[in-house]
Design a protein around this motif. Sequence first.
Motif, PDB file in Angstrom:
ATOM      1  N   SER A 155     -11.502   5.190   9.708  1.00  0.00           N
ATOM      2  CA  SER A 155     -10.568   5.255   8.532  1.00  0.00           C
ATOM      3  C   SER A 155     -10.740   6.411   7.782  1.00  0.00           C
ATOM      4  O   SER A 155      -9.833   6.643   6.845  1.00  0.00           O
ATOM      5  CB  SER A 155     -11.419   4.091   7.740  1.00  0.00           C
ATOM      6  OG  SER A 155     -11.546   2.715   8.457  1.00  0.00           O
ATOM      7  N   ASN A 196      -5.698   0.791  12.430  1.00  0.00           N
ATOM      8  CA  ASN A 196      -5.234  -0.099  13.400  1.00  0.00           C
ATOM      9  C   ASN A 196      -4.598   0.241  14.568  1.00  0.00           C
ATOM     10  O   ASN A 196      -3.463   0.210  14.693  1.00  0.00           O
ATOM     11  CB  ASN A 196      -4.336  -1.166  12.759  1.00  0.00           C
ATOM     12  CG  ASN A 196      -3.942  -2.575  13.210  1.00  0.00           C
ATOM     13  OD1 ASN A 196      -4.394  -2.653  14.647  1.00  0.00           O
ATOM     14  ND2 ASN A 196      -3.591  -3.564  12.506  1.00  0.00           N
ATOM     15  N   ALA A 213       0.627   0.409   8.740  1.00  0.00           N
ATOM     16  CA  ALA A 213      -0.609   0.608   8.627  1.00  0.00           C
ATOM     17  C   ALA A 213      -1.031   2.178   8.253  1.00  0.00           C
ATOM     18  O   ALA A 213      -2.068   2.270   7.649  1.00  0.00           O
ATOM     19  CB  ALA A 213      -1.071   0.709  10.299  1.00  0.00           C
ATOM     20  N   GLU A 216     -15.514   2.546  12.866  1.00  0.00           N
ATOM     21  CA  GLU A 216     -14.559   2.283  11.926  1.00  0.00           C
ATOM     22  C   GLU A 216     -14.459   3.092  10.745  1.00  0.00           C
ATOM     23  O   GLU A 216     -13.544   3.364  10.295  1.00  0.00           O
ATOM     24  CB  GLU A 216     -14.654   0.525  11.236  1.00  0.00           C
ATOM     25  CG  GLU A 216     -13.733   0.148  10.341  1.00  0.00           C
ATOM     26  CD  GLU A 216     -12.303  -0.327  10.887  1.00  0.00           C
ATOM     27  OE1 GLU A 216     -11.373  -0.378  10.191  1.00  0.00           O
ATOM     28  OE2 GLU A 216     -12.358  -0.358  12.123  1.00  0.00           O
ATOM     29  N   GLY A 262      -1.193   1.883   4.639  1.00  0.00           N
ATOM     30  CA  GLY A 262      -2.114   1.181   4.213  1.00  0.00           C
ATOM     31  C   GLY A 262      -3.497   1.743   4.548  1.00  0.00           C
ATOM     32  O   GLY A 262      -4.784   1.235   4.329  1.00  0.00           O
ATOM     33  N   GLU A 263      -3.419   3.137   5.145  1.00  0.00           N
ATOM     34  CA  GLU A 263      -4.911   3.847   5.514  1.00  0.00           C
ATOM     35  C   GLU A 263      -5.705   2.760   6.250  1.00  0.00           C
ATOM     36  O   GLU A 263      -7.030   2.971   6.363  1.00  0.00           O
ATOM     37  CB  GLU A 263      -5.491   4.271   4.131  1.00  0.00           C
ATOM     38  CG  GLU A 263      -4.785   5.365   3.424  1.00  0.00           C
ATOM     39  CD  GLU A 263      -5.505   5.961   2.398  1.00  0.00           C
ATOM     40  OE1 GLU A 263      -6.528   5.308   1.982  1.00  0.00           O
ATOM     41  OE2 GLU A 263      -4.941   6.848   2.013  1.00  0.00           O
ATOM     42  N   ASP A 264      -5.039   2.075   7.205  1.00  0.00           N
ATOM     43  CA  ASP A 264      -5.714   1.120   8.173  1.00  0.00           C
ATOM     44  C   ASP A 264      -5.725   1.740   9.633  1.00  0.00           C
ATOM     45  O   ASP A 264      -4.627   2.052  10.202  1.00  0.00           O
ATOM     46  CB  ASP A 264      -5.099  -0.260   8.102  1.00  0.00           C
ATOM     47  CG  ASP A 264      -5.573  -1.197   9.201  1.00  0.00           C
ATOM     48  OD1 ASP A 264      -6.822  -0.938   9.467  1.00  0.00           O
ATOM     49  OD2 ASP A 264      -5.111  -2.309   9.204  1.00  0.00           O
TER      50      ASP A 264
END
Length: 413
Positions: free
Chosen positions: A372, A327, A320, A368, A323-325
Amino acid sequence: MSTTVSPLAPKSYPDMPDIEGVTFATVEAGIKYSGRTDVLLASLVEGTAVAGVFTKSKCSSAPVDWCKEILSNGQARALLVNSGNANAFTGKKGAAAVELSADIVSKAVGCPRHSIYLASTGVIGEPLPAEKFEGVADGLVAAQGQASWLDAAQAIMTTDTYPKLATATVDLDGETVSINGIAKGAGMIAPDMATMLSFVFTDAAIAPGVLQAMLGQNTETSFNAITVDSDTSTSDTVLFFATGAAEKRGVAAIAEVDDPRAEVIRAVLADVMTDLAHQIVRDGEGARKFVEIAVEGAETDQSAKQVALSIANSPLVKTAVAGEDANWGRVVMAVGKAGEPADRDRLAIWFGDVRVAVGGERDPSYSEEAASAVMKEENIPIRVDLGLGTGEAVVWTCDLTKQYVEINGDYRS
């Protein structure tokens, strides 16, 4: 040794002061690599004290076994390190190789075998051609002092993309005492002597028992607080050498742990070791992100560390991050599986300064976009408050990228 340097690499190398009583020479012996140095010989003045911490792997390498056996002598005159071959899981051939290595260095340096420390890093399961040391030993002795600290750090690299060096000075008894360290490591990195090697040197005069206490305490918060891939190497070795040369300048020897100056040295040593540990993580195979995981509010410090490691070692958390997520649910998962005391409804999680979860659910003001933005940074802090007590711990890791798979899929090719 990669030709592509990690994007997390330091922008420059530190100026390393001389440590009186330590000299280096390096050579290309052709252990595995061609066109680069792969053997380091450090000569140490007579009377140099030594301490060591080693892998807890039940499949430890022959050099680790050798060093552990002679460590009780407390004295060192030479250190021989090779890259490209770990001399691990090599049976009787491995034991014979360390015996031959020690014999060769003993004759070349002119010192007892039990004062020679050995370390090897590289491929597991391949017999080490120790006879190759025979052809280079005399040249290494003759060339002592010609290799720099940077040369020494480069000679011990395997999949590292850059050499790792750190230094610090401290005032003792009105004189400047130096501590220099080098390290290697990029993969097969996990606590329990997070394949890594590190060698630290000081010109202070410190008794072996005091040296060992300093090293053991600092290892837990530096090299044993990092993880790249959760795999503990067969070869992990950290050695700390004290030449005692500063005693000639009026710096009295530190003979007892309760000497106030011992704490001064330990604190500076901690800085050097933590710097080197961070550099290893920043050179994690395929790494693009450096992640600090701080856990607080645990029942004990050890419990906090186990939770932090559960997060740091989670492939889902690490991918994660890659993927720069943002989460944060994967962090919840990692806390829950850690096997340590935790209460879902007391849990709070931050990505950077952004609180993403609190009281058993998503933060009411969760953004978000803000979360992010944190994940797009090169350095990512993740903080977890368990809400149970005063225990706390910090560990460091990196992301898990496609390049990690490529590097390790091709490692022996």
